[in-house]
Design an enzyme around this catalytic site. Structure first.
Site, short mmCIF file in Angstrom:
data_model
loop_
_atom_site.label_atom_id
_atom_site.label_comp_id
_atom_site.label_asym_id
_atom_site.label_seq_id
_atom_site.Cartn_x
_atom_site.Cartn_y
_atom_site.Cartn_z
N LYS A 174 13.41 -0.70 -0.51
CA LYS A 174 11.99 -0.36 -0.44
C LYS A 174 11.81 1.10 -0.81
CE LYS A 174 9.63 -0.56 3.55
NZ LYS A 174 8.75 -1.14 4.63
N MET A 226 18.35 -2.25 2.80
CA MET A 226 18.79 -3.26 3.78
C MET A 226 19.28 -4.49 3.03
SD MET A 226 14.88 -4.01 4.97
CE MET A 226 13.87 -3.17 3.76
N ASP A 252 1.87 -5.36 11.99
CA ASP A 252 1.39 -5.76 10.66
C ASP A 252 1.70 -7.24 10.46
OD1 ASP A 252 0.62 -6.13 8.08
OD2 ASP A 252 1.85 -4.54 7.22
N ASN A 258 5.54 -10.66 5.74
CA ASN A 258 6.51 -10.05 6.65
C ASN A 258 7.24 -11.07 7.52
OD1 ASN A 258 5.78 -7.51 5.73
ND2 ASN A 258 4.28 -7.16 7.36
N ASP A 293 9.71 -5.61 7.69
CA ASP A 293 8.75 -4.50 7.73
C ASP A 293 8.46 -4.04 9.15
OD1 ASP A 293 6.79 -2.61 7.33
OD2 ASP A 293 5.84 -3.72 5.70
N SER A 322 0.80 -1.22 0.00
CA SER A 322 0.00 0.00 0.00
C SER A 322 0.84 1.27 0.00
CB SER A 322 -0.93 0.01 1.22
OG SER A 322 -0.18 -0.15 2.41
#
Length: 441
Positions: free
Chosen positions: A158, A245, A288, A293, A307, A140
């Site tokens: 990311k 990362m 989350d 994840n 995450d 999202s």
């Protein structure tokens, strides 16, 4: 996050006006659908009902498609509400939002290059031996790319969608207005605290430097753990919109379904104990529980944690309130459970007695697994189905307007997701000793 084979590309509307117009288009489409449906009902001599006019397949598709294309806070809020948060939503909306959890649309390569030009400067690609412009995951708020440095290090980069951070408040307010005006969410249901907390959480998630800080914090908290591994930060490449990362070679958690029962039990028990550590020891929780994840390293048996944008802190006071509730639940002491639930805010003194009784019954039902000494068989249980059915009885009446504190919503989101992961693994875990370890010692 959706994996590469599950997304398509579309430009992200980055300006506030373009996002407002997109939201307005969704609202207009739903309103037109309601009006047309009302006319048809009247022409057939029937009195139209708002619920039947709003929750049509076409209207739900309009909302789902529109939010998926907008991405950002609008889509994230929908995904957050769809988890097991304790907010009683109409079943049609819950089903739609649940479907959006796994759907994502990536931004096209040109828009990606523009974002990286602004963050790293033109010519940034010279810093890498290889950079794959095709994301291997999309969600999202951002999407993730593989890259390799000249010295051979494999990285995961990311990249945040443009305009997401600047549009959080307006997206949340506009989506809330859309849900209310369209009749999708009852006007009597107060979401003010949820929306305020959601804005704060989304602002935190959209700050990738803050996520880098969270990742570093969990690295320290889990430094003595042999069960979990986290990526290593590449700080020189991190900006508020880019998180760099190490790429940890691992397998999706779903692949563990083929592992021996002992392995699956160990993984589920580790994830459940992590939730307890986060709540009662760390005072900080990654909230989350998206399956993507959590990954698995077959060679070492370790679980990869990814995450750390959605990290929620819990005060010592709230930790103690939950500890008191857990102790009462372990003992099956209903009066103490009700008092603890009232102190936390699951319901208010003004909440109708019948709803207090239902919520207490649901919580008592949810605590059944932790009272048994034998391992709890997640795959053989229908507990989640029974809780969902009981909750839908409340949602269908649209009379319960009290919303639990936002802190509990994020906690329920993590607990519900962890339960689903244990079910997917077909795990059998003795839960009582785990809970007693963190609540009764």
């Amino acid at each position: 996050m959706a994996r590469r084979s599950e997304y398509h590309t579309a430009p992200v509307p980055s300006g506030r006006l373009s996002r407002l117009l997109r939201m307005g288009s969704m609202a207009g489409g739903i309103a037109s659908g309601v009006a047309a449906g009302g006319v048809k009902s009247l022409a057939a001599g029937q009195k139209p009902k708002l619920e039947s006019l709003v929750f049509t397949p076409r209207n739900m598709t309009r909302l789902s498609t529109g939010l998926s294309q907008m991405r950002g806070a609008a889509l994230k809020l929908g995904q957050m509400l769809s988890m097991d948060t304790g907010v009683v939503l109409p079943p049609e909306l819950n089903a739609l939002l649940a479907g959006m959890r796994d759907g994502a649309v990536a931004m096209p390569p040109k828009q990606l290059r523009d974002v990286l030009d602004r963050n790293w400067g033109q010519g940034w690609y010279k810093r890498f031996a290889h950079f794959d412009v095709r994301p291997f995951a999309a969600a999202s708020i951002g999407q993730v790319h593989r890259a390799r440095t000249h010295d051979g290090r494999e990285l995961a980069i990311k990249v945040q969608y443009p305009g997401v951070r600047q549009s959080i408040d307006s997206d949340v307010d506009n989506l809330a207005s859309l849900l209310r005006v369209s009749g999708i969410v009852p006007k009597e249901l107060s979401l003010d605290e949820v929306l305020t907390e959601s804005k704060a959480q989304l602002h935190a998630e959209a700050d990738y430097r803050a996520e880098a800080t969270n990742l570093a914090m969990f690295q320290r908290l889990l430094s003595n753990s042999d069960r979990f591994v986290t990526p290593e930060l590449e700080l020189d490449l991190c900006t508020p919109q880019v998180l760099a990362m190490s790429y940890v070679q691992s397998a999706p958690l779903e692949t563990v379904q083929n592992e021996p029962q002992e392995t699956r039990d160990m993984i589920a028990a580790s994830l459940i104990e992590l939730v307890l550590q986060e709540l009662f020891t760390f005072g900080a929780m990654q909230t989350d529980p998206n399956f993507a994840n959590f990954r698995y390293v077959p060679e070492t048996g370790q679980i990869v944690l990814l995450d750390f944008g959605a990290v929620k802190s819990f005060s010592l006071e709230l930790q103690q309130k939950f500890r008191t509730l857990a102790q009462a639940a372990l003992g099956g002491r209903h009066d103490e459970m009700r008092a603890a639930m009232l102190r936390i805010g699951y319901f208010a003194e003004t909440t109708p007695e019948k709803y207090q009784a239902i919520l207490l019954e649901m919580f008592d039902m949810a605590m059944t697994p932790i009272r048994q000494d034998a391992p709890y068989d997640f795959a053989a249980s229908d507990l989640m189905d029974r809780l969902r059915d009981r909750g839908l009885e409340i949602g269908s009446e649209r009379e319960l307007t009290h919303v639990p504190p936002a802190d509990t919503l994020f906690l329920h989101r993590k607990i519900g997701g962890t339960y689903l992961m244990a079910t997917m693994l077909g795990a059998r875990v003795p839960l009582r000793p785990l809970v007693e370890k963190y609540c009764c010692e």
